[in-house]
Design an enzyme around this catalytic site. Structure first.
Site, mmCIF file in Angstrom:
data_model
loop_
_atom_site.group_PDB
_atom_site.id
_atom_site.type_symbol
_atom_site.label_atom_id
_atom_site.label_comp_id
_atom_site.label_asym_id
_atom_site.label_seq_id
_atom_site.Cartn_x
_atom_site.Cartn_y
_atom_site.Cartn_z
ATOM 1 N N ASP A 171 14.735 -8.705 6.903
ATOM 2 C CA ASP A 171 14.545 -7.505 7.742
ATOM 3 C C ASP A 171 14.003 -6.206 7.111
ATOM 4 O O ASP A 171 14.662 -5.718 6.200
ATOM 5 C CB ASP A 171 15.753 -7.303 8.131
ATOM 6 C CG ASP A 171 15.796 -6.187 9.248
ATOM 7 O OD1 ASP A 171 15.053 -5.205 9.453
ATOM 8 O OD2 ASP A 171 16.913 -6.017 9.711
ATOM 9 N N GLU A 200 -3.029 -3.894 4.434
ATOM 10 C CA GLU A 200 -3.541 -3.036 3.887
ATOM 11 C C GLU A 200 -4.148 -3.446 2.504
ATOM 12 O O GLU A 200 -3.533 -4.183 1.828
ATOM 13 C CB GLU A 200 -2.569 -1.881 3.279
ATOM 14 C CG GLU A 200 -2.984 -0.585 2.429
ATOM 15 C CD GLU A 200 -2.062 0.575 2.316
ATOM 16 O OE1 GLU A 200 -2.468 1.035 1.232
ATOM 17 O OE2 GLU A 200 -1.326 0.698 3.255
ATOM 18 N N HIS A 247 -9.371 1.543 -3.348
ATOM 19 C CA HIS A 247 -8.937 1.167 -1.963
ATOM 20 C C HIS A 247 -10.095 1.221 -0.989
ATOM 21 O O HIS A 247 -10.055 0.304 -0.282
ATOM 22 C CB HIS A 247 -7.931 2.309 -1.617
ATOM 23 C CG HIS A 247 -7.399 2.235 -0.535
ATOM 24 N ND1 HIS A 247 -6.345 1.233 0.050
ATOM 25 C CD2 HIS A 247 -7.602 2.960 0.892
ATOM 26 C CE1 HIS A 247 -6.122 1.202 1.165
ATOM 27 N NE2 HIS A 247 -6.779 2.085 1.648
ATOM 28 N N LYS A 293 6.396 5.198 -0.464
ATOM 29 C CA LYS A 293 5.568 4.471 0.561
ATOM 30 C C LYS A 293 4.662 3.288 -0.393
ATOM 31 O O LYS A 293 4.699 2.098 -0.013
ATOM 32 C CB LYS A 293 4.808 5.239 1.212
ATOM 33 C CG LYS A 293 4.048 4.581 2.259
ATOM 34 C CD LYS A 293 2.748 3.843 2.076
ATOM 35 C CE LYS A 293 1.972 3.225 3.294
ATOM 36 N NZ LYS A 293 0.767 2.531 2.875
#
Length: 458
Positions: free
Chosen positions: A311, A82, A409, A295
């Protein structure tokens, strides 16, 4: 000693970046060059890691810059697809440096193994029987990994829970608390639970069913705090941004933009601080907002977890369960101001990561990532990871509270769109810049711009 400040890093070629990285980390360049060649996971290595392997899948690895954590500069490998995450975290780390950087702590690396005991006729008697053999049960669990025991790890405690209201009726759950030292710990804990199962059936007269580690590792927490001087939060922007530099944050205004003066916005430090706190308050009370807020934290957290071969699914599961531990899903971070008006942020979350065993020691890039960060313990790694998570959280909140999340972004996303449309070389930046100026970052527009820029070959 590592220096995480490398001004202009984003402008360098790949070879120059590796050279600058080696110098900043005080490492031999030969240790880093495999990142461009043999450092990538081979199909032969991958075939030994998982099933049905036919290929490997690569993702970008960027370097988080400017981080000072507990007084130590860290260069932080981040694996993520991203745009804006590495740049945003790096720029927020630069702001945090002005307030002393990030201060992180972590609890003992204790994991929880769960043993489900069904068909118990007399639950109170079963509990008494387990309590009576607590010492011998812990001693038995200790025997499963002599090396871990020698390093100071091993079984620490037993907790007994009664689950009353379940679809199958009441049953017992035994929690085995196990110190796994510098490992993530799943294999050791699962093995220890398996070891105890027969003895628990004898003691309780019940039937042991599930025996497995819990990813809600709320006894293995990492916490970080940063203070940003309010004056450092002030900045100036314009409605016509240049493309964001990939490693520094918002680009300065061009001379033309300053001359025009149209739409230039000056944000005071107090405005930015209050906007960040107000944005956080939304996530603190609303689960719909909290999910996206968290998030953003995980954008930074997962990037380092993946880079080090840990993990990330376990970390995600633990984080979100921890965010709902009081019965309502909420923000993992907190933001407020101190007595001097400075912005103060904290983040606390489960962080079960390791630096030994598993993919961490198998994947060549993960090994280089650990060497680059110069971590000596799993606790150090956990503290680094939560610092990156808080930095990325701050980057997102700052953007949302001021110029909007899309400004920076989309500037970076425009490059990906340009490449997807077929641009290469210098055309990537040209096509991306035009889409950003037009505020139309779409692949069809990129294709149109590219057709006009590409020479017609006859």
């Amino acid at each position: 000693m590592t220096n995480s400040r490398i001004p202009g890093f984003y402008k360098l070629s790949l070879d120059q970046k590796l050279d600058a990285l080696a110098k900043a980390a005080g490492m031999d360049l030969d240790l880093l060059t495999p990142l461009l060649t043999s450092g990538l996971l081979t199909t032969q290595e991958a075939d030994l890691m998982v099933e049905n392997v036919v290929a490997t899948h690569n993702l970008p690895l960027g370097i988080g810059l400017n981080f000072t954590i507990n007084g130590i500069d860290r260069l932080i490998p981040m694996v993520i697809e991203e745009p804006s995450v590495v740049a945003g975290a790096s720029f927020m780390a630069k702001l945090a440096r002005t307030g002393g950087g990030f201060h992180a702590t972590s609890s003992a690396p204790e994991m929880i193994g769960q043993i489900q005991i069904l068909d118990v006729d007399d639950i109170p008697a079963a509990i008494m029987a387990i309590e009576g053999e607590r010492g011998s049960l812990l001693a038995q669990a200790d025997q499963i990994d002599p090396i871990l025991k020698e390093l100071g790890g091993g079984a620490r405690d037993l907790e007994i829970r009664v689950i009353e209201d379940s679809p199958i009726g009441a049953f017992l759950v035994l929690h085995l608390i196990y110190d796994v030292r510098d490992a993530m710990g799943a294999n050791a804990v699962n093995t220890a639970c398996e070891k105890l199962a027969p003895r628990l059936e004898e003691l309780t007269g019940g039937r042991v069913h599930l025996r497995i580690l819990s990813n809600l590792s709320d006894r293995r927490l990492a916490k970080v705090k940063c203070t940003i001087p309010v004056d450092e939060l002030a900045f100036e922007t314009s409605p016509h941004p240049n493309l964001l530099p990939r490693g520094e944050g918002t680009s300065p205004l061009s001379p033309r933009e300053r001359a025009e003066g149209e739409g230039i916005r000056n944000y005071t430090g107090e405005e930015v601080r209050d906007g960040i706190i107000e944005a956080w308050a939304f996530a603190a009370v609303d689960p719909y907002r909290a999910a996206t807020h968290n998030k953003g934290i995980m954008n930074g957290v997962d990037a380092v977890v993946i880079a080090t071969g840990n993990d990330w699914r376990a970390i995600e599961a633990g984080a979100h369960a921890f965010a709902a531990r009081d019965g309502k899903y909420t923000s993992l971070s907190t933001w407020g101001q101190d007595g001097d008006g400075n912005l103060v942020g904290t983040l606390e979350m489960p962080m079960a990561v390791g630096i030994v065993g598993g993919a961490t020691r198998v994947h060549p890039t993960a090994q280089i990532a650990l060497k680059l960060m110069k971590v000596n313990t799993a606790s150090e790694l956990a503290e680094i990871i939560v610092a990156v998570g808080l930095a990325q959280n701050l980057a997102a909140l700052r953007a949302l509270a001021t110029e909007g999340i899309q400004r920076g972004h989309m500037s970076l996303h425009a490059r990906q769109v340009a490449i997807a449309a077929g641009a290469s070389g210098e055309l990537v930046e040209q096509v991306a810049a035009q889409m950003v100026a037009e505020k139309m970052v779409r692949i069809d527009r990129a294709e149109e711009i590219l057709k006009k820029k590409k020479p017609i070959i006859r």
